[in-house]
Scaffold this motif. Sequence first.
Motif, PDB file in Angstrom:
ATOM      1  N   GLY A 156       0.971  -1.218   0.044  1.00 54.40           N
ATOM      2  CA  GLY A 156      -0.103   0.006  -0.097  1.00 54.40           C
ATOM      3  C   GLY A 156       0.889   1.309  -0.009  1.00 54.40           C
ATOM      4  N   THR A 157       0.607   2.126  -1.036  1.00 49.94           N
ATOM      5  CA  THR A 157       1.388   3.365  -1.152  1.00 49.94           C
ATOM      6  C   THR A 157       0.447   4.519  -1.059  1.00 49.94           C
ATOM      7  N   VAL A 158       1.094   5.433  -0.197  1.00 46.42           N
ATOM      8  CA  VAL A 158       0.077   6.875  -0.431  1.00 46.42           C
ATOM      9  C   VAL A 158       1.128   7.865  -0.729  1.00 46.42           C
ATOM     10  N   ILE A 159       0.852   8.756  -1.770  1.00 46.12           N
ATOM     11  CA  ILE A 159       1.638   9.743  -2.267  1.00 46.12           C
ATOM     12  C   ILE A 159       0.968  11.437  -1.814  1.00 46.12           C
ATOM     13  N   LEU A 160       1.375  12.146  -1.259  1.00 40.40           N
ATOM     14  CA  LEU A 160       0.959  13.232  -0.782  1.00 40.40           C
ATOM     15  C   LEU A 160       1.973  14.556  -0.492  1.00 40.40           C
ATOM     16  N   ALA A 207      -2.037  12.481   7.106  1.00 44.20           N
ATOM     17  CA  ALA A 207      -1.786  10.757   6.818  1.00 44.20           C
ATOM     18  C   ALA A 207      -1.427  10.026   7.753  1.00 44.20           C
ATOM     19  N   ILE A 208      -0.732  10.440   8.865  1.00 48.26           N
ATOM     20  CA  ILE A 208      -0.190   9.568   9.894  1.00 48.26           C
ATOM     21  C   ILE A 208      -1.510   9.269  10.723  1.00 48.26           C
ATOM     22  N   SER A 209      -2.396  10.364  10.904  1.00 45.48           N
ATOM     23  CA  SER A 209      -3.683  10.102  11.563  1.00 45.48           C
ATOM     24  C   SER A 209      -4.580   9.205  10.895  1.00 45.48           C
ATOM     25  N   ARG A 210      -4.668   9.190   9.477  1.00 45.70           N
ATOM     26  CA  ARG A 210      -5.635   8.082   8.707  1.00 45.70           C
ATOM     27  C   ARG A 210      -4.905   6.719   8.957  1.00 45.70           C
ATOM     28  N   LEU A 211      -3.626   6.656   8.721  1.00 47.55           N
ATOM     29  CA  LEU A 211      -3.040   5.307   8.848  1.00 47.55           C
ATOM     30  C   LEU A 211      -3.137   4.748  10.155  1.00 47.55           C
ATOM     31  N   THR A 212      -2.903   5.731  11.311  1.00 45.84           N
ATOM     32  CA  THR A 212      -3.149   5.146  12.636  1.00 45.84           C
ATOM     33  C   THR A 212      -4.609   4.607  12.742  1.00 45.84           C
ATOM     34  N   GLU A 213      -5.702   5.094  12.398  1.00 48.70           N
ATOM     35  CA  GLU A 213      -6.966   4.961  12.313  1.00 48.70           C
ATOM     36  C   GLU A 213      -7.268   3.605  11.678  1.00 48.70           C
ATOM     37  N   PHE A 214      -6.472   3.410  10.350  1.00 52.79           N
ATOM     38  CA  PHE A 214      -6.561   2.268   9.392  1.00 52.79           C
ATOM     39  C   PHE A 214      -5.601   0.838  10.339  1.00 52.79           C
ATOM     40  N   ASP A 258     -10.136   3.587   1.157  1.00 51.35           N
ATOM     41  CA  ASP A 258     -11.075   4.642   1.785  1.00 51.35           C
ATOM     42  C   ASP A 258     -10.429   5.350   2.780  1.00 51.35           C
ATOM     43  N   SER A 259      -9.505   4.863   3.418  1.00 53.19           N
ATOM     44  CA  SER A 259      -8.703   5.539   4.524  1.00 53.19           C
ATOM     45  C   SER A 259      -8.014   6.884   3.980  1.00 53.19           C
ATOM     46  N   THR A 260      -7.500   6.251   2.672  1.00 49.58           N
ATOM     47  CA  THR A 260      -6.258   7.224   1.993  1.00 49.58           C
ATOM     48  C   THR A 260      -6.990   8.053   0.806  1.00 49.58           C
ATOM     49  N   LYS A 261      -8.419   7.922   0.595  1.00 56.09           N
ATOM     50  CA  LYS A 261      -8.802   8.436  -0.564  1.00 56.09           C
ATOM     51  C   LYS A 261      -8.536  10.017  -0.935  1.00 56.09           C
ATOM     52  N   GLN A 262      -8.072  10.854   0.178  1.00 56.98           N
ATOM     53  CA  GLN A 262      -8.157  12.202  -0.174  1.00 56.98           C
ATOM     54  C   GLN A 262      -6.792  12.566  -0.768  1.00 56.98           C
ATOM     55  N   TRP A 263      -5.826  11.480  -0.829  1.00 56.10           N
ATOM     56  CA  TRP A 263      -4.535  11.609  -1.508  1.00 56.10           C
ATOM     57  C   TRP A 263      -4.541  10.458  -2.632  1.00 56.10           C
ATOM     58  N   MET A 264      -3.238  10.621  -3.100  1.00 55.96           N
ATOM     59  CA  MET A 264      -3.135   9.423  -4.405  1.00 55.96           C
ATOM     60  C   MET A 264      -2.585   8.223  -3.316  1.00 55.96           C
ATOM     61  N   SER A 265      -3.360   7.020  -3.584  1.00 54.10           N
ATOM     62  CA  SER A 265      -3.011   5.836  -2.902  1.00 54.10           C
ATOM     63  C   SER A 265      -3.229   4.676  -3.957  1.00 54.10           C
ATOM     64  N   VAL A 266      -2.141   3.691  -3.945  1.00 51.26           N
ATOM     65  CA  VAL A 266      -2.037   2.618  -4.823  1.00 51.26           C
ATOM     66  C   VAL A 266      -1.770   1.205  -4.188  1.00 51.26           C
ATOM     67  N   VAL A 267      -2.437   0.376  -4.298  1.00 54.29           N
ATOM     68  CA  VAL A 267      -2.363  -0.945  -3.760  1.00 54.29           C
ATOM     69  C   VAL A 267      -2.063  -1.970  -4.762  1.00 54.29           C
ATOM     70  N   GLU A 268      -0.907  -2.580  -4.670  1.00 56.76           N
ATOM     71  CA  GLU A 268      -0.418  -3.438  -5.759  1.00 56.76           C
ATOM     72  C   GLU A 268       0.251  -4.946  -5.053  1.00 56.76           C
ATOM     73  N   ASP A 269       0.347  -5.839  -5.838  1.00 55.02           N
ATOM     74  CA  ASP A 269       0.952  -7.016  -5.511  1.00 55.02           C
ATOM     75  C   ASP A 269       2.628  -6.777  -5.273  1.00 55.02           C
ATOM     76  N   ILE A 270       3.035  -7.487  -4.522  1.00 56.20           N
ATOM     77  CA  ILE A 270       4.555  -7.225  -3.961  1.00 56.20           C
ATOM     78  C   ILE A 270       5.236  -7.917  -5.323  1.00 56.20           C
ATOM     79  N   THR A 271       5.957  -7.285  -5.997  1.00 57.21           N
ATOM     80  CA  THR A 271       6.881  -7.961  -7.023  1.00 57.21           C
ATOM     81  C   THR A 271       8.274  -7.835  -6.887  1.00 57.21           C
ATOM     82  N   ASP A 272       8.627  -6.627  -6.253  1.00 58.57           N
ATOM     83  CA  ASP A 272      10.117  -6.203  -6.083  1.00 58.57           C
ATOM     84  C   ASP A 272      10.873  -7.493  -5.474  1.00 58.57           C
ATOM     85  N   PRO A 273      11.898  -8.041  -6.066  1.00 64.23           N
ATOM     86  CA  PRO A 273      12.422  -9.085  -5.190  1.00 64.23           C
ATOM     87  C   PRO A 273      13.032  -8.721  -3.778  1.00 64.23           C
TER      88      PRO A 273
END
Length: 699
Positions: A9-13, A21-28, A305-320
């Motif tokens: 899960g990545t958040v860009i802001l 963002a810290i508040s939202r992630l603590t809530e999540f 939903d928690s991070t919708k006010q910023w750009m957030s991306v969820v992806e599969d873990i591919t980086d070795p």
Amino acid sequence: MGTADLKLGTVILPRSESPKAISRLTEFEWYHKIDSASDLVTPEIDDLLLKAQQTFQSIDDVVKGMGIPLTVGIMEILFKGTVIKKKDYEINEIEEMVEQLIKEAPTIIDKPQKLLEDATNTRLSIEEYKSLKDTLEVIRKMNMSLSGFGLMRHFFTNLFVINSADFNEISRSLEGITIYKYDLENKEKSAILIISDTRDSEKVLKVLRSFNSNTFKIPEGFPQVPSEAYALAESKIKELTAKQSAIKKELAGLTKKIRRDILSIHEKALVAKDVLETLRKPGGTKHFAVIQGFIPKNMESKFTDSTKQWMSVVEDITDPKLKEEIPTLFENKKFVKTFEVITKSQGIPKAGEPDPTPMIALMWPIFYGLMFADMGHGLLLMGLGLLFKFKGQGELSRWGMLIAISGASAAIAGVGAGEAFGYHLDHMGPFEGLLEEGGALHSVSWIVGILSVAELTFEQVINILKVSLFIGIVHLVWAMTLRVIRLLKEGHKFVVFTEAIPNITLYGGIVVVMMCAIGSQYDVMNMYSKVHTEAVPWVTMFLGDWAQVWIITRIAVVIVIASMVIMMIGGVMHAKKHPEGGADPASVIMEVLLGKTVESLAHTISYARLGIMLLVHAALLLTVNNAFTSLGGAESGAAMAMIIGGNLGIMMIEGLIVYIQSLRLHLYEFFTKWYVGGAQPFRQIRPELIYNQFIWKKK
């Protein structure tokens, strides 16, 4: 069941919005932050962190100073029944939380802080007066007058108070100068009288100054006559000691009053500090922050939903590189979850490795129940476990559940053994009528005493050991099968077919030979001859009547020899391929011949402890109950003390020993065969809360 699948899960802001963002992630909450290599700090977070650290430090100092334990201890739960309920705490933003803590903390900690300061000052004053009193005592005994001290025409004489530990060092530094040492009541301090030549006076003063000691003087404001100063010091000590005990009393009263509030605010400050520290250095650029972390796959929509006010991306873990860092998050049902504490003690399972917790959840109650089989003791242990479960906090609550399950399984096994407090269930008042023909429980009465230890006859002992070894064989074969699965997953097919699978067949063959030996009444030398047409324990039951000792012995011996030959050939080939391992063919053959065969026997016999512990438990209770009867039964006070004390003693000692043995069978017999472990546990962004319940305001 087992471990959860994770995603990235990545958040860009904008950096300035990081606190939000810290508040939202603590809530999540279910966010395992990945440490970034970035050294870019966010001023907004740093300012908040500094405030949170200072607030936490001041609260922590008071908690430590007052000696308040951070969790309620076992003894306090048992004897006082203390429970500290959670407080609801409304929260929206982390900044708001830090500001609120700064405002709220003084109202709780100011009074105890002042009292602790008073207590410290009083203690230091008492020490000073005691040191003064002790030194004046020396002067009184010697009938000295301080006015005669100092620099005279030919001599320099003076009295010093030093740390006792420094005396030898001072003596060495002032070699050849006369020093008289006087022990004071305070063992850490000593008084020394120094008499020297006037020429050495400078040296003496210099040396003693380096040890933080100056010439002894009666302080200003004190009578300069030693006896009068002594009397005044004595009265001051009395007065300060009374003040000290009054402060202690006030602190004890205050501790009771503010314990819940101070522990609650301490936890809030710790959460604020920890969360801000974790997210202090997000990656990214000067103006944009990039926060990355692992999240459970099934919480993807909640994270978005928690991070919708910023750009957030969820992806599969591919980086070795990230794949190597994947933490493990357990995802077990409530009953199985209890046994995670045992898995954690052996290491966290790696990605793709089966989680042993469900297996432990099945075997642990069987092991514990069989070794501690007594309905009375089991129910008491269960009660104790439930007390810790519902009144304990955090880890203690989890261990409480484990104790409760262990106790419940011991109570069920106690029905099977027909025992309660060492007495036979079918002779116990209410049960007798229920179990007899026509009684309500007659249909299930066959379960009672199915594995009886009532008379401790040879036959009963052998039956109990048979059951123990059977359970052990199942457990060991299970572990060996898991090893085969692990090796196949890792792609070691050669090792699987030449070592892991033959190891199972070798083990099976040796176990069957052992069973044949029991079946042939231990006629080991002739059990292959056709005379032995007896049934083989366990084997005949599964294979049918044709499976007689002489046939099964011959088949088992062939399997054992074939398995050993395959293992030897495989071992020698492996040694040739990998000479760096340092194994030569001769040692490989010896390892298979002696190591593997003896190992198979030793590991199986190790499970005999299941039956042996049950027999020890029954024998100890039998001894206590016989002593109770011979001392005069319920009429005699000594007999009552004997039976209550004996039962409690056996419960505590046996309960602990049986726990250690259950743990041993898992850690040494089961885990070592196949388990690797060593992964990182999933770290939630917010630690587990004990005294607070966060309620997030709806935005």
